[in-house]
Design an enzyme around this catalytic site. Structure first.
Site, PDB file in Angstrom:
ATOM      1  N   SER A 120       0.839  -1.208   0.000  1.00  0.00           N
ATOM      2  CA  SER A 120       0.000   0.000   0.000  1.00  0.00           C
ATOM      3  C   SER A 120       0.862   1.240   0.000  1.00  0.00           C
ATOM      4  CB  SER A 120      -0.857   0.118   1.256  1.00  0.00           C
ATOM      5  OG  SER A 120      -1.279  -1.063   1.750  1.00  0.00           O
ATOM      6  N   HIS A 141      -2.485  -3.333  -6.326  1.00  0.00           N
ATOM      7  CA  HIS A 141      -2.915  -2.942  -4.985  1.00  0.00           C
ATOM      8  C   HIS A 141      -4.418  -3.178  -4.831  1.00  0.00           C
ATOM      9  CE1 HIS A 141      -3.629   0.380  -1.820  1.00  0.00           C
ATOM     10  NE2 HIS A 141      -3.267  -0.732  -1.215  1.00  0.00           N
ATOM     11  N   GLU A 153      -5.505  -0.902  -7.865  1.00  0.00           N
ATOM     12  CA  GLU A 153      -4.574   0.054  -8.464  1.00  0.00           C
ATOM     13  C   GLU A 153      -3.450  -0.749  -9.127  1.00  0.00           C
ATOM     14  OE1 GLU A 153      -5.053   3.965  -5.578  1.00  0.00           O
ATOM     15  OE2 GLU A 153      -3.676   2.404  -4.915  1.00  0.00           O
ATOM     16  N   ASN A 191      -4.591   6.320  -1.235  1.00  0.00           N
ATOM     17  CA  ASN A 191      -3.992   6.666   0.056  1.00  0.00           C
ATOM     18  C   ASN A 191      -3.403   8.062   0.061  1.00  0.00           C
ATOM     19  OD1 ASN A 191      -4.662   4.547   1.711  1.00  0.00           O
ATOM     20  ND2 ASN A 191      -2.987   3.273   0.954  1.00  0.00           N
TER      21      ASN A 191
END
Ligand code: NAI
Length: 380
Positions: A120, A141, A153, A191
């Protein structure tokens, strides 16, 4: 890779087990490896329990469940992954541990095997550099829980061979996922762009402008499913604080990502969130947060949500400006990865970019801090 190739999974924790389920449901034979035998057994039990539940609820037939479970095998060595066309790594989030695994793994598998990391927050490029054939390494991801969250992702490293990201995008679609393409930069899309949801809320709390319950009410009023404090309690302050810390470090101290002393204090006190019954909120016996009454007016709550939304939209434009992803992928990622009611770029256009710039300029005039500087992507 061939469509019927075996898929390897390394790390049978929450993410590895979920990704194993997704790959097996997509028809692949799946080989799961973990360096902890107890974790392998737990994964097996969890998946068996989960499919028993799906059969009981009529969501799968017994035959379907048995077929999926029958495609998953637990193996005791990396060498057993030698026939895989793809291996997805989901081990502990530690660069040196991941790098030594990729080095060993790249010698254990076929030369054309795709090696994916589910990291991540680490650099896919730094992980790829440890592999024998870095051109075959890529970031995939997934989000938690992997079987339920559609977003993936796809993150090519600097060394990733041309065409591999396109191949992985097609594979993720074949698995029923919604892939987006992200540049290998800290936090990828979700994120990174979601950071202000937490940081600006903590900042407003620290300034004493509103309580956590009021800030949560303000954001839920805008259509966010969970207010920022409830969400941080849900994620766990240990996890959320570490992601913020790693973003701050990865951006060499960029003030926008600076962690909050308040959240650090919760962490130090052991108030990790819902999982321990106390975080920002105390939790009742049915694990619901006990939220104080909201005293501020609707107009005051709107000022709070306007401020947080402006900082979020600015972050999304900054990600666009620096080529982290396309406009469409940034918006899709935020809707699917963190359930935002609208894509932030679309939202910015709906409100009007000038209005958002005005809100940020006002904050900058007041605080003179880089966190409120308007992204060139938003102003232009
Ligand atoms: P976890 O702690 O539940 O599972 C990790 C597993 O890896 C454990 O079973 C452990 O025994 C095993 N492991 C550790 N070192 C190993 C090694 N050298 N070789 C083989 N197995 C090893 O962790 P979780 O939550 O499943 O996360 C795994 C990865 O996925 C991390 O990189 C994390 O950042 C990433 N991730 C986690 C998400 C989450 O919400 N939990 C979401 C998206 C990505």
């Amino acid at each position: 890779m061939e469509s019927n190739a075996a898929v390897g999974i390394i790390g049978s924790g929450a993410m590895g087990s979920g990704i194993a389920q997704v790959a097996a449901e997509a028809g692949h034979e799946v080989l799961v490896y973990d360096n902890n035998d107890a974790a392998l057994r737990r994964s097996d039990e969890t998946l068996r329990g989960l499919f028993a539940g799906l059969v009981a609820k009529g969501k799968r037939t017994d035959a379907e469940a048995q077929a999926v479970l029958g495609r998953i095998q637990y193996v005791g060595s990396l060498l057993s992954l030698d026939r895989c066309g793809l291996v997805v790594e989901a081990i502990v989030e530690d660069l040196s541990v991941k790098r030594s695994l990729f080095e060993e793994l790249s010698h254990a598998v076929r030369g054309d095997c795709i090696l994916a990391t589910n990291t991540s927050s680490l650099s896919v490029t730094a992980i790829a550099a440890s592999a024998k054939n870095p051109g075959r390494v890529i970031g995939l991801h997934f989000f938690n829980p992997a079987p339920l969250m559609a977003l993936v992702e796809v993150v090519p490293a600097a060394q990733t061979a041309d065409g591999l990201a396109t191949e992985c995008t097609a594979l993720m679609q074949a698995w029923g996922k919604t892939p987006v393409r992200a540049r290998d930069t800290p936090g990828f899309i979700v994120n990174r762009v979601a950071r202000p949801y937490y940081s600006e809320s903590l900042r407003i709390l620290d300034e004493g402008l509103a309580t956590s319950a009021e800030i949560d009410a303000a954001m839920e009023g805008l259509g966010f499913r969970m207010g920022p404090f409830y969400l941080m309690d849900f994620i766990g302050h240990d996890v959320n604080f570490r992601v913020t810390e790693s973003m701050f470090d990865a951006f060499w101290g960029e003030p926008r990502y600076r962690p909050s002393f308040t959240q650090q204090a919760w962490l130090n006190a052991g108030y990790l969130g819902r999982k321990v019954g106390r975080g920002c909120y105390r939790f009742d016996e049915s694990r619901q947060p006990i939220r104080a009454a909201v005293a501020q007016t609707d107009e005051a709550l709107e000022r709070i949500s306007d401020r947080i939304l402006a900082v979020l939209i600015n972050e999304a434009y900054d990600a666009l400006h620096y080529g982290v992803a396309s406009r469409a992928d940034i918006d899709l990622a935020m809707r699917l990865g963190v359930n935002y009611p609208k894509g932030l770029l679309e939202w910015g256009e709906l409100i009007g970019r000038e209005t958002i710039v005005g809100r940020l300029d006002e904050l900058f005039d007041r605080y003179h801090e880089g966190r409120y500087r308007v992204s060139p992507g938003l102003r232009d």
